[in-house]
Design a protein around this motif. Structure first.
Motif, PDB file in Angstrom:
ATOM      1  N   LEU A  61      47.395  42.485  29.155  1.00 13.54           N
ATOM      2  CA  LEU A  61      46.512  42.393  27.975  1.00 13.54           C
ATOM      3  C   LEU A  61      45.814  42.991  27.046  1.00 13.54           C
ATOM      4  O   LEU A  61      46.457  43.935  27.253  1.00 13.54           O
ATOM      5  N   VAL A 106      40.548  40.203  22.565  1.00 13.33           N
ATOM      6  CA  VAL A 106      40.864  40.161  23.506  1.00 13.33           C
ATOM      7  C   VAL A 106      41.902  39.210  24.205  1.00 13.33           C
ATOM      8  O   VAL A 106      41.477  38.166  23.577  1.00 13.33           O
ATOM      9  N   VAL A 140      37.058  41.568  27.916  1.00 11.40           N
ATOM     10  CA  VAL A 140      37.926  41.423  29.077  1.00 11.40           C
ATOM     11  C   VAL A 140      37.964  40.756  30.187  1.00 11.40           C
ATOM     12  O   VAL A 140      39.256  40.649  30.397  1.00 11.40           O
ATOM     13  N   LEU A 184      40.516  38.415  31.335  1.00 10.98           N
ATOM     14  CA  LEU A 184      40.952  38.270  33.188  1.00 10.98           C
ATOM     15  C   LEU A 184      40.918  37.435  34.134  1.00 10.98           C
ATOM     16  O   LEU A 184      41.658  37.032  35.304  1.00 10.98           O
ATOM     17  N   ARG A 219      44.369  35.277  34.309  1.00 11.36           N
ATOM     18  CA  ARG A 219      45.053  36.072  34.730  1.00 11.36           C
ATOM     19  C   ARG A 219      45.727  35.318  35.885  1.00 11.36           C
ATOM     20  O   ARG A 219      45.397  34.684  37.035  1.00 11.36           O
ATOM     21  N   VAL A 255      48.015  46.927  29.779  1.00 13.73           N
ATOM     22  CA  VAL A 255      46.903  46.805  28.208  1.00 13.73           C
ATOM     23  C   VAL A 255      47.470  47.614  26.979  1.00 13.73           C
ATOM     24  O   VAL A 255      47.199  48.748  27.313  1.00 13.73           O
ATOM     25  N   LEU A 259      38.271  47.403  34.236  1.00 15.03           N
ATOM     26  CA  LEU A 259      38.650  46.448  34.609  1.00 15.03           C
ATOM     27  C   LEU A 259      38.872  46.716  36.240  1.00 15.03           C
ATOM     28  O   LEU A 259      38.685  45.862  36.806  1.00 15.03           O
ATOM     29  N   PRO A 272      44.425  50.083  36.431  1.00 11.39           N
ATOM     30  CA  PRO A 272      45.707  48.928  35.285  1.00 11.39           C
ATOM     31  C   PRO A 272      46.309  50.432  34.316  1.00 11.39           C
ATOM     32  O   PRO A 272      45.986  51.250  34.544  1.00 11.39           O
ATOM     33  N   VAL A 287      46.863  51.886  30.526  1.00 12.58           N
ATOM     34  CA  VAL A 287      46.272  51.791  29.136  1.00 12.58           C
ATOM     35  C   VAL A 287      46.716  52.453  28.219  1.00 12.58           C
ATOM     36  O   VAL A 287      46.949  53.405  28.541  1.00 12.58           O
ATOM     37  N   ALA A 324      51.825  47.650  24.978  1.00 12.07           N
ATOM     38  CA  ALA A 324      51.496  47.300  26.875  1.00 12.07           C
ATOM     39  C   ALA A 324      52.568  47.508  27.396  1.00 12.07           C
ATOM     40  O   ALA A 324      53.225  47.766  28.104  1.00 12.07           O
TER      41      ALA A 324
END
Ligand code: ZN
Length: 310
Positions: A6, A17, A51, A55, A58, A67, A103, A111, A113, A305
């Motif tokens: 992401l 995003v 976001v 998602l 995905r 991310v 998230l 996640p 980040v 990321a």
């Protein structure tokens, strides 16, 4: 199926995003205007919604979602906070924590980040998929309403202690120059950024307008005032580039941003003045390439990321 990360690109006018795979293909993207509010949560709400919307596209994966956040600066990488000059509601805003919290309920595992400044993400993007993809080391530069930058050295982002390395706009090229907004004197940005070029032209009686795009158009048409102020600005930028090259021992620069899109009218004087500053053997014949990506910042956030490790 290749892994998707992401990517979030935060600017003063819009927040983008996207889901990006390891070939650099954007598989889903949402762009929202940046809310001109002074309430931090009101500015964050549409970004959070974007976001979660992205998602949903995905492909399910058991691996932690990685991310990358690229933001207008200044940023504080270790703290995970941002204070974008053009988003006054966010001063020390904990973007990394807020994105992770947004998230978490939608993911089986927390996640990972990462955060970098927009100049750094620009460099990462151009290095991964753009004008610098054949280079191990390069500096990316953005010439627009400000002058930003970032360095990729030996195929890794050189972030610096706080994530602000290669802040080329605020290198002094005139120690006796006027005071800059940053508090220093004679910074590159005071001479080379688009609004500075326009202001200098106005002082010399240029009546065109309203912005640097109009100024560079007039320069291409042969307007002597426009050519003169661009020459002064590009001399300052050349001094800053040569200083950076001499410090980092890097020979390749990728120049993007709105003002650079004027092309030869910018690159011509810049390269000419570089010959006056980049004079030591190891930086002679520096290369300055035009950027090629439209969305280097977003793709650079994705590149960031992919560097995050569990
Ligand atoms: Zn400055």
């Amino acid at each position: 199926m290749s892994e998707q990360v992401l990517a979030i690109d935060i600017g003063g006018t819009k927040i983008a995003v996207a889901l990006v795979d390891d070939a650099g293909t954007i598989t889903a993207e949402v762009v929202r205007p940046t809310v001109p509010s002074l309430d931090p949560d009101e500015v964050f709400a549409p970004a959070a919604a974007a976001v979660l919307e992205v998602l949903t596209a995905r492909t399910p994966s058991a691996r932690p979602l990685r991310v990358g956040i690229g933001s207008a600066g200044p940023v504080d990488g270790p703290a995970g906070t941002i204070s974008p000059v053009n988003i006054p509601a966010w001063r020390g805003f904990p973007i990394v924590r807020r994105v992770a919290e947004t998230l978490a309920p939608a993911l089986a595992v927390p996640p990972l980040v990462g955060l970098a400044g927009d100049g750094h993400c620009f460099a990462l993007g151009e290095h991964w998929l753009g004008a610098g993809r054949d280079l191990d080391s390069m500096v990316g530069l953005v010439l627009s309403t400000g002058v930003g930058g970032g360095a990729v050295l030996d195929n890794r982002l050189f972030a610096g202690t706080t994530g602000n390395a290669v802040h080329l706009g605020h290198i002094s090229v005139n120690a006796w120059g006027p005071r800059c907004v940053c508090g220093g004197h004679g910074c590159v940005e005071m001479y080379a950024r688009g609004p500075a070029l326009v202001a200098a032209a106005r002082q010399r009686g240029w009546r065109g307008g309203p912005d640097a795009r109009a100024l560079t158009a007039d320069a291409r048409a042969g307007d002597s005032t426009a050519l003169e102020v661009i020459d002064v600005g590009m001399r300052a930028l050349a001094a800053g580039i040569a200083t950076t090259a001499t410090e980092l021992d890097v020979r390749a620069f990728v120049l993007g941003g709105g003002v650079s899109r004027a092309g030869e009218v910018i690159f011509g004087p810049l390269r000419r003045h570089l010959r006056d500053f980049a004079v030591l053997d190891y930086v002679r014949d520096l290369e300055v390439r035009p950027a090629v990506l439209e969305n280097a910042g977003l793709l650079g956030a994705a590149a960031l990321a992919f560097t995050l490790q569990v």
